[in-house]
Motif scaffolding. Structure first.
Motif, PDB file in Angstrom:
ATOM      1  N   SER A  22       0.809  -1.219   0.000  1.00 57.22           N
ATOM      2  CA  SER A  22       0.000   0.000   0.000  1.00 57.22           C
ATOM      3  C   SER A  22       0.843   1.270   0.000  1.00 57.22           C
ATOM      4  N   THR A  23       2.123   1.148   0.324  1.00 59.02           N
ATOM      5  CA  THR A  23       3.014   2.311   0.296  1.00 59.02           C
ATOM      6  C   THR A  23       3.637   2.524  -1.079  1.00 59.02           C
ATOM      7  N   GLU A  24       3.424   1.585  -1.973  1.00 57.29           N
ATOM      8  CA  GLU A  24       4.023   1.656  -3.305  1.00 57.29           C
ATOM      9  C   GLU A  24       3.087   2.388  -4.267  1.00 57.29           C
ATOM     10  N   PRO A  25       3.547   3.489  -4.875  1.00 58.28           N
ATOM     11  CA  PRO A  25       2.665   4.292  -5.730  1.00 58.28           C
ATOM     12  C   PRO A  25       2.198   3.586  -7.001  1.00 58.28           C
ATOM     13  N   GLU A  26       2.907   2.565  -7.445  1.00 60.67           N
ATOM     14  CA  GLU A  26       2.547   1.872  -8.684  1.00 60.67           C
ATOM     15  C   GLU A  26       1.648   0.661  -8.449  1.00 60.67           C
ATOM     16  N   ILE A  27       1.335   0.380  -7.175  1.00 60.01           N
ATOM     17  CA  ILE A  27       0.583  -0.830  -6.835  1.00 60.01           C
ATOM     18  C   ILE A  27      -0.686  -0.459  -6.080  1.00 60.01           C
ATOM     19  N   GLU A  28      -1.787  -1.106  -6.463  1.00 57.03           N
ATOM     20  CA  GLU A  28      -3.059  -0.960  -5.752  1.00 57.03           C
ATOM     21  C   GLU A  28      -3.528  -2.352  -5.338  1.00 57.03           C
ATOM     22  N   VAL A  29      -3.648  -2.589  -4.042  1.00 63.87           N
ATOM     23  CA  VAL A  29      -4.172  -3.860  -3.545  1.00 63.87           C
ATOM     24  C   VAL A  29      -5.693  -3.788  -3.648  1.00 63.87           C
ATOM     25  N   VAL A  30      -6.271  -4.648  -4.477  1.00 66.06           N
ATOM     26  CA  VAL A  30      -7.713  -4.599  -4.719  1.00 66.06           C
ATOM     27  C   VAL A  30      -8.472  -5.692  -3.980  1.00 66.06           C
ATOM     28  N   PHE A  99       3.192 -17.650 -12.934  1.00 66.66           N
ATOM     29  CA  PHE A  99       4.182 -16.881 -13.680  1.00 66.66           C
ATOM     30  C   PHE A  99       5.573 -17.071 -13.081  1.00 66.66           C
ATOM     31  N   SER A 100       5.645 -17.053 -11.749  1.00 66.07           N
ATOM     32  CA  SER A 100       6.914 -17.222 -11.052  1.00 66.07           C
ATOM     33  C   SER A 100       6.628 -17.569  -9.602  1.00 66.07           C
ATOM     34  N   TYR A 101       7.698 -17.715  -8.839  1.00 64.43           N
ATOM     35  CA  TYR A 101       7.527 -17.952  -7.410  1.00 64.43           C
ATOM     36  C   TYR A 101       8.616 -17.241  -6.638  1.00 64.43           C
ATOM     37  N   LEU A 102       8.289 -16.928  -5.409  1.00 61.58           N
ATOM     38  CA  LEU A 102       9.225 -16.320  -4.468  1.00 61.58           C
ATOM     39  C   LEU A 102       9.129 -17.068  -3.154  1.00 61.58           C
ATOM     40  N   LEU A 103      10.235 -17.111  -2.450  1.00 58.69           N
ATOM     41  CA  LEU A 103      10.206 -17.650  -1.097  1.00 58.69           C
ATOM     42  C   LEU A 103       9.738 -16.562  -0.141  1.00 58.69           C
ATOM     43  N   LYS A 104       9.103 -16.970   0.938  1.00 57.16           N
ATOM     44  CA  LYS A 104       8.629 -15.996   1.919  1.00 57.16           C
ATOM     45  C   LYS A 104       9.774 -15.301   2.639  1.00 57.16           C
ATOM     46  N   THR A 105      10.986 -15.749   2.406  1.00 58.11           N
ATOM     47  CA  THR A 105      12.147 -15.062   2.962  1.00 58.11           C
ATOM     48  C   THR A 105      12.578 -13.890   2.073  1.00 58.11           C
ATOM     49  N   ALA A 106      11.895 -13.687   0.954  1.00 59.51           N
ATOM     50  CA  ALA A 106      12.220 -12.566   0.057  1.00 59.51           C
ATOM     51  C   ALA A 106      11.979 -11.245   0.782  1.00 59.51           C
ATOM     52  N   SER A 107      12.760 -10.256   0.418  1.00 61.60           N
ATOM     53  CA  SER A 107      12.559  -8.933   1.009  1.00 61.60           C
ATOM     54  C   SER A 107      11.314  -8.278   0.411  1.00 61.60           C
ATOM     55  N   ALA A 108      10.821  -7.278   1.087  1.00 58.64           N
ATOM     56  CA  ALA A 108       9.652  -6.551   0.596  1.00 58.64           C
ATOM     57  C   ALA A 108       9.928  -5.940  -0.770  1.00 58.64           C
ATOM     58  N   SER A 109      11.126  -5.404  -0.955  1.00 56.14           N
ATOM     59  CA  SER A 109      11.448  -4.802  -2.253  1.00 56.14           C
ATOM     60  C   SER A 109      11.528  -5.861  -3.357  1.00 56.14           C
ATOM     61  N   GLU A 110      11.961  -7.067  -3.026  1.00 55.91           N
ATOM     62  CA  GLU A 110      11.979  -8.152  -4.023  1.00 55.91           C
ATOM     63  C   GLU A 110      10.562  -8.532  -4.440  1.00 55.91           C
ATOM     64  N   ILE A 111       9.638  -8.514  -3.490  1.00 58.87           N
ATOM     65  CA  ILE A 111       8.241  -8.818  -3.818  1.00 58.87           C
ATOM     66  C   ILE A 111       7.675  -7.742  -4.741  1.00 58.87           C
ATOM     67  N   VAL A 112       7.943  -6.489  -4.431  1.00 58.46           N
ATOM     68  CA  VAL A 112       7.484  -5.391  -5.281  1.00 58.46           C
ATOM     69  C   VAL A 112       8.086  -5.524  -6.674  1.00 58.46           C
ATOM     70  N   ASP A 113       9.374  -5.778  -6.770  1.00 57.63           N
ATOM     71  CA  ASP A 113      10.020  -5.948  -8.078  1.00 57.63           C
ATOM     72  C   ASP A 113       9.377  -7.076  -8.867  1.00 57.63           C
ATOM     73  N   ALA A 114       9.080  -8.186  -8.202  1.00 56.82           N
ATOM     74  CA  ALA A 114       8.459  -9.326  -8.883  1.00 56.82           C
ATOM     75  C   ALA A 114       7.075  -8.958  -9.397  1.00 56.82           C
ATOM     76  N   ILE A 115       6.315  -8.238  -8.610  1.00 57.46           N
ATOM     77  CA  ILE A 115       4.976  -7.813  -9.030  1.00 57.46           C
ATOM     78  C   ILE A 115       5.066  -6.909 -10.267  1.00 57.46           C
ATOM     79  N   LEU A 116       5.953  -5.941 -10.216  1.00 57.84           N
ATOM     80  CA  LEU A 116       6.091  -5.000 -11.339  1.00 57.84           C
ATOM     81  C   LEU A 116       6.581  -5.704 -12.602  1.00 57.84           C
ATOM     82  N   LYS A 117       7.496  -6.650 -12.451  1.00 57.91           N
ATOM     83  CA  LYS A 117       7.983  -7.404 -13.607  1.00 57.91           C
ATOM     84  C   LYS A 117       6.885  -8.289 -14.180  1.00 57.91           C
ATOM     85  N   ALA A 118       6.096  -8.902 -13.317  1.00 53.54           N
ATOM     86  CA  ALA A 118       5.012  -9.772 -13.779  1.00 53.54           C
ATOM     87  C   ALA A 118       3.974  -8.976 -14.544  1.00 53.54           C
ATOM     88  N   ALA A 119       3.683  -7.775 -14.062  1.00 50.43           N
ATOM     89  CA  ALA A 119       2.663  -6.950 -14.700  1.00 50.43           C
ATOM     90  C   ALA A 119       3.175  -6.415 -16.024  1.00 50.43           C
TER      91      ALA A 119
END
Length: 119
Positions: A22-30, A99-119
């Motif tokens: 929710s703090t990321e300007p390019e992402i909207e949790v719906v 599309f891909s997978y991440l481990l729950k040990t991923a950092s918050a920024s890695e999750i954001v990067d994965a979301i943006l790349k997937a989109a």
């Protein structure tokens, strides 16, 4: 704006991910769901760009939910977010259409990067 749904049966994990996203300007949790089964009507309604999907949940697993999502919304990108790092868990999810997978040990920024790349 990338529209995201978060699916995880652990409330603290789900809420923590949502709070950060929710703090990321390019992402909207719906939307959010606590099981794969609960996520399907939500995804049909909201038509997100990306779904963060846990694999193992009490009421419907992430692999089956991913298959259903790909049937109803094939343009959606499912990112599996899991604590499992073995082929027996990950490969079936990818075969189901993830599309891909991440481990729950991923950092918050890695999750954001994965979301943006997937989109």
């Amino acid at each position: 704006m990338v529209r995201v749904v978060v699916v995880d049966d652990h409330e603290v994990v789900r809420k923590g991910i949502i709070a950060y996203l929710s703090t990321e300007p390019e992402i909207e949790v719906v939307g959010q769901a606590e099981s794969g089964n609960q996520s399907i009507p939500l995804i049909e309604k909201e038509r997100p760009d990306v779904v963060l999907m846990d694999l193992m949940m009490d009421d419907g697993n992430g692999i089956e939910a991913t298959k259903k999502i790909m049937d109803i919304h094939p343009d959606c990108r499912v990112i599996i977010l899991t604590s499992f790092y073995d082929d027996e868990q990950v490969f079936p999810a990818l075969e189901a259409g993830a599309f891909s997978y991440l481990l729950k040990t991923a950092s918050a920024s890695e999750i954001v990067d994965a979301i943006l790349k997937a989109a």
